[in-house]
Design a protein around this motif. Structure first.
Motif, PDB file in Angstrom:
ATOM      1  N   SER A  49       0.832  -1.198   0.000  1.00 38.55           N
ATOM      2  CA  SER A  49       0.000   0.000   0.000  1.00 38.55           C
ATOM      3  C   SER A  49       0.872   1.256   0.000  1.00 38.55           C
ATOM      4  CB  SER A  49      -0.922  -0.025   1.222  1.00 38.55           C
ATOM      5  OG  SER A  49      -1.671   1.153   1.314  1.00 38.55           O
ATOM      6  N   ALA A  50       1.908   1.258   0.821  1.00 37.88           N
ATOM      7  CA  ALA A  50       2.830   2.399   0.868  1.00 37.88           C
ATOM      8  C   ALA A  50       3.540   2.567  -0.473  1.00 37.88           C
ATOM      9  CB  ALA A  50       3.851   2.216   1.989  1.00 37.88           C
ATOM     10  N   CYS A  51       3.981   1.470  -1.051  1.00 32.36           N
ATOM     11  CA  CYS A  51       4.682   1.510  -2.335  1.00 32.36           C
ATOM     12  C   CYS A  51       3.779   2.056  -3.440  1.00 32.36           C
ATOM     13  CB  CYS A  51       5.191   0.113  -2.680  1.00 32.36           C
ATOM     14  SG  CYS A  51       6.223   0.049  -4.150  1.00 32.36           S
ATOM     15  N   THR A  52       2.525   1.655  -3.421  1.00 35.05           N
ATOM     16  CA  THR A  52       1.557   2.169  -4.395  1.00 35.05           C
ATOM     17  C   THR A  52       1.400   3.676  -4.261  1.00 35.05           C
ATOM     18  OG1 THR A  52       0.379   0.065  -4.401  1.00 35.05           O
ATOM     19  CG2 THR A  52      -0.840   1.990  -5.180  1.00 35.05           C
ATOM     20  N   GLU A  53       1.333   4.155  -3.023  1.00 37.21           N
ATOM     21  CA  GLU A  53       1.196   5.591  -2.795  1.00 37.21           C
ATOM     22  C   GLU A  53       2.463   6.335  -3.212  1.00 37.21           C
ATOM     23  OE1 GLU A  53      -0.480   9.261  -1.837  1.00 37.21           O
ATOM     24  OE2 GLU A  53      -1.367   7.320  -2.268  1.00 37.21           O
ATOM     25  N   ILE A  54       3.627   5.753  -2.969  1.00 29.65           N
ATOM     26  CA  ILE A  54       4.875   6.370  -3.414  1.00 29.65           C
ATOM     27  C   ILE A  54       4.877   6.487  -4.933  1.00 29.65           C
ATOM     28  CG2 ILE A  54       7.374   6.017  -3.611  1.00 29.65           C
ATOM     29  CD1 ILE A  54       7.164   4.714  -0.747  1.00 29.65           C
ATOM     30  N   ALA A  55       4.487   5.424  -5.622  1.00 34.36           N
ATOM     31  CA  ALA A  55       4.443   5.447  -7.090  1.00 34.36           C
ATOM     32  C   ALA A  55       3.458   6.503  -7.583  1.00 34.36           C
ATOM     33  CB  ALA A  55       4.063   4.073  -7.626  1.00 34.36           C
ATOM     34  N   ARG A  56       2.300   6.594  -6.953  1.00 34.98           N
ATOM     35  CA  ARG A  56       1.300   7.599  -7.347  1.00 34.98           C
ATOM     36  C   ARG A  56       1.867   9.004  -7.216  1.00 34.98           C
ATOM     37  NH1 ARG A  56      -1.994  11.158  -5.657  1.00 34.98           N
ATOM     38  NH2 ARG A  56      -1.533  10.940  -3.457  1.00 34.98           N
ATOM     39  N   ARG A  57       2.582   9.257  -6.144  1.00 33.77           N
ATOM     40  CA  ARG A  57       3.145  10.589  -5.917  1.00 33.77           C
ATOM     41  C   ARG A  57       4.310  10.889  -6.856  1.00 33.77           C
ATOM     42  NH1 ARG A  57       2.715  11.814   0.536  1.00 33.77           N
ATOM     43  NH2 ARG A  57       0.585  11.036   0.783  1.00 33.77           N
ATOM     44  N   VAL A  58       5.109   9.891  -7.185  1.00 34.44           N
ATOM     45  CA  VAL A  58       6.184  10.098  -8.154  1.00 34.44           C
ATOM     46  C   VAL A  58       5.574  10.477  -9.500  1.00 34.44           C
ATOM     47  CG1 VAL A  58       7.997   8.934  -9.499  1.00 34.44           C
ATOM     48  CG2 VAL A  58       7.920   8.671  -7.010  1.00 34.44           C
ATOM     49  N   ILE A  59       4.516   9.797  -9.885  1.00 38.18           N
ATOM     50  CA  ILE A  59       3.836  10.124 -11.147  1.00 38.18           C
ATOM     51  C   ILE A  59       3.277  11.540 -11.082  1.00 38.18           C
ATOM     52  CG2 ILE A  59       1.840   9.570 -12.598  1.00 38.18           C
ATOM     53  CD1 ILE A  59       2.418   6.571 -11.810  1.00 38.18           C
ATOM     54  N   ALA A  60       2.681  11.924  -9.957  1.00 38.22           N
ATOM     55  CA  ALA A  60       2.133  13.275  -9.804  1.00 38.22           C
ATOM     56  C   ALA A  60       3.224  14.342  -9.892  1.00 38.22           C
ATOM     57  CB  ALA A  60       1.377  13.396  -8.478  1.00 38.22           C
ATOM     58  N   LEU A  61       4.419  14.027  -9.390  1.00 33.71           N
ATOM     59  CA  LEU A  61       5.541  14.979  -9.458  1.00 33.71           C
ATOM     60  C   LEU A  61       6.140  15.066 -10.863  1.00 33.71           C
ATOM     61  CD1 LEU A  61       7.567  14.217  -6.207  1.00 33.71           C
ATOM     62  CD2 LEU A  61       6.358  16.323  -6.758  1.00 33.71           C
ATOM     63  N   SER A  62       5.925  14.048 -11.675  1.00 33.17           N
ATOM     64  CA  SER A  62       6.484  13.943 -13.031  1.00 33.17           C
ATOM     65  C   SER A  62       7.989  13.734 -13.043  1.00 33.17           C
ATOM     66  CB  SER A  62       6.136  15.177 -13.872  1.00 33.17           C
ATOM     67  OG  SER A  62       4.738  15.322 -13.977  1.00 33.17           O
ATOM     68  N   HIS A  63       8.566  13.382 -11.902  1.00 31.15           N
ATOM     69  CA  HIS A  63       9.989  13.050 -11.843  1.00 31.15           C
ATOM     70  C   HIS A  63      10.258  12.325 -10.529  1.00 31.15           C
ATOM     71  CE1 HIS A  63      10.881  16.179  -8.842  1.00 31.15           C
ATOM     72  NE2 HIS A  63      10.082  16.960  -9.548  1.00 31.15           N
ATOM     73  N   PHE A  64      11.385  11.633 -10.490  1.00 37.04           N
ATOM     74  CA  PHE A  64      11.770  11.003  -9.234  1.00 37.04           C
ATOM     75  C   PHE A  64      12.132  12.084  -8.227  1.00 37.04           C
ATOM     76  CE2 PHE A  64      12.729   7.259 -11.939  1.00 37.04           C
ATOM     77  CZ  PHE A  64      11.998   6.329 -11.234  1.00 37.04           C
ATOM     78  N   PRO A  65      11.976  11.793  -6.954  1.00 34.39           N
ATOM     79  CA  PRO A  65      12.396  12.774  -5.945  1.00 34.39           C
ATOM     80  C   PRO A  65      13.880  13.098  -6.084  1.00 34.39           C
ATOM     81  CG  PRO A  65      11.126  11.017  -4.935  1.00 34.39           C
ATOM     82  CD  PRO A  65      11.387  10.605  -6.345  1.00 34.39           C
ATOM     83  N   ARG A  66      14.211  14.344  -5.874  1.00 33.94           N
ATOM     84  CA  ARG A  66      15.611  14.782  -5.847  1.00 33.94           C
ATOM     85  C   ARG A  66      15.964  14.901  -4.362  1.00 33.94           C
ATOM     86  NH1 ARG A  66      13.461  18.966 -10.012  1.00 33.94           N
ATOM     87  NH2 ARG A  66      12.504  19.578  -8.062  1.00 33.94           N
ATOM     88  N   TRP A  67      16.469  13.831  -3.815  1.00 32.20           N
ATOM     89  CA  TRP A  67      16.625  13.735  -2.361  1.00 32.20           C
ATOM     90  C   TRP A  67      17.454  14.857  -1.789  1.00 32.20           C
ATOM     91  CZ3 TRP A  67      12.899  10.973  -0.820  1.00 32.20           C
ATOM     92  CH2 TRP A  67      12.456   9.894  -1.592  1.00 32.20           C
ATOM     93  N   ASP A  68      18.598  15.153  -2.378  1.00 36.32           N
ATOM     94  CA  ASP A  68      19.455  16.198  -1.833  1.00 36.32           C
ATOM     95  C   ASP A  68      18.806  17.572  -1.961  1.00 36.32           C
ATOM     96  OD1 ASP A  68      21.297  14.281  -1.241  1.00 36.32           O
ATOM     97  OD2 ASP A  68      22.577  14.677  -2.970  1.00 36.32           O
ATOM     98  N   GLU A  69      18.257  17.882  -3.113  1.00 30.51           N
ATOM     99  CA  GLU A  69      17.686  19.206  -3.353  1.00 30.51           C
ATOM    100  C   GLU A  69      16.340  19.403  -2.663  1.00 30.51           C
ATOM    101  OE1 GLU A  69      17.473  20.102  -7.536  1.00 30.51           O
ATOM    102  OE2 GLU A  69      19.272  18.918  -7.889  1.00 30.51           O
TER     103      GLU A  69
END
Length: 135
Positions: free
Chosen positions: A85-105
């Motif tokens: 369930s958490a992984c699904t939500e992470i994927a949904r949010r990555v799609i909403a952002l249109s890019h992978f998270p930029r962890w450092d920035e």
């Protein structure tokens, strides 16, 4: 559930460790920390997500190295299901952002945490039985 645990590990690594090239240390910690930060929520919620993703990573490691689930498969199954369930939500949010998270920035400075995709809550799957998974 063995296949689900392995597939979950692959998905979490693809979503949360996409920038990890040569530095392969502390994968469980990074996966759990990044997942908790990315999903956000209250401190208690982030700690719950952190523990859930660490447990899921442990189940994945056990299944990869032994082909079996840990000694208490009912706990492993519940944890894997909640982590899916958490992984699904992470994927949904990555799609909403249109890019992978930029962890450092974004996460050290805080930019992505202010984005609309980061402001929604999520709730992990909970089994219908009174059984409560231990993280």
């Amino acid at each position: 559930i063995v296949d689900k645990a392995i597939d979950l590990g692959i998905a979490l690594e693809a979503l949360l460790l996409h920038d990890t090239n040569s530095d392969r240390g502390e994968l469980k910690f990074r996966t759990a920390m990044r997942g908790a930060a990315f999903l956000g929520g209250s401190k208690a919620k982030r700690l719950e997500t952190f523990a859930l993703l660490k447990a899921a990573y442990d189940h994945r490691s056990t299944t990869v190295h032994t082909g079996e689930l840990p000694k208490r498969p009912e706990i492993a199954a519940a944890n894997v299901h909640a982590a899916l369930s958490a992984c699904t939500e992470i994927a949904r949010r990555v799609i909403a952002l249109s890019h992978f998270p930029r962890w450092d920035e974004d996460f050290v400075i805080g930019g992505a945490l202010e984005a609309p995709a980061m402001q929604t809550g999520w709730a992990p799957f909970r089994p219908a039985s009174p059984y409560k998974p231990k993280f």
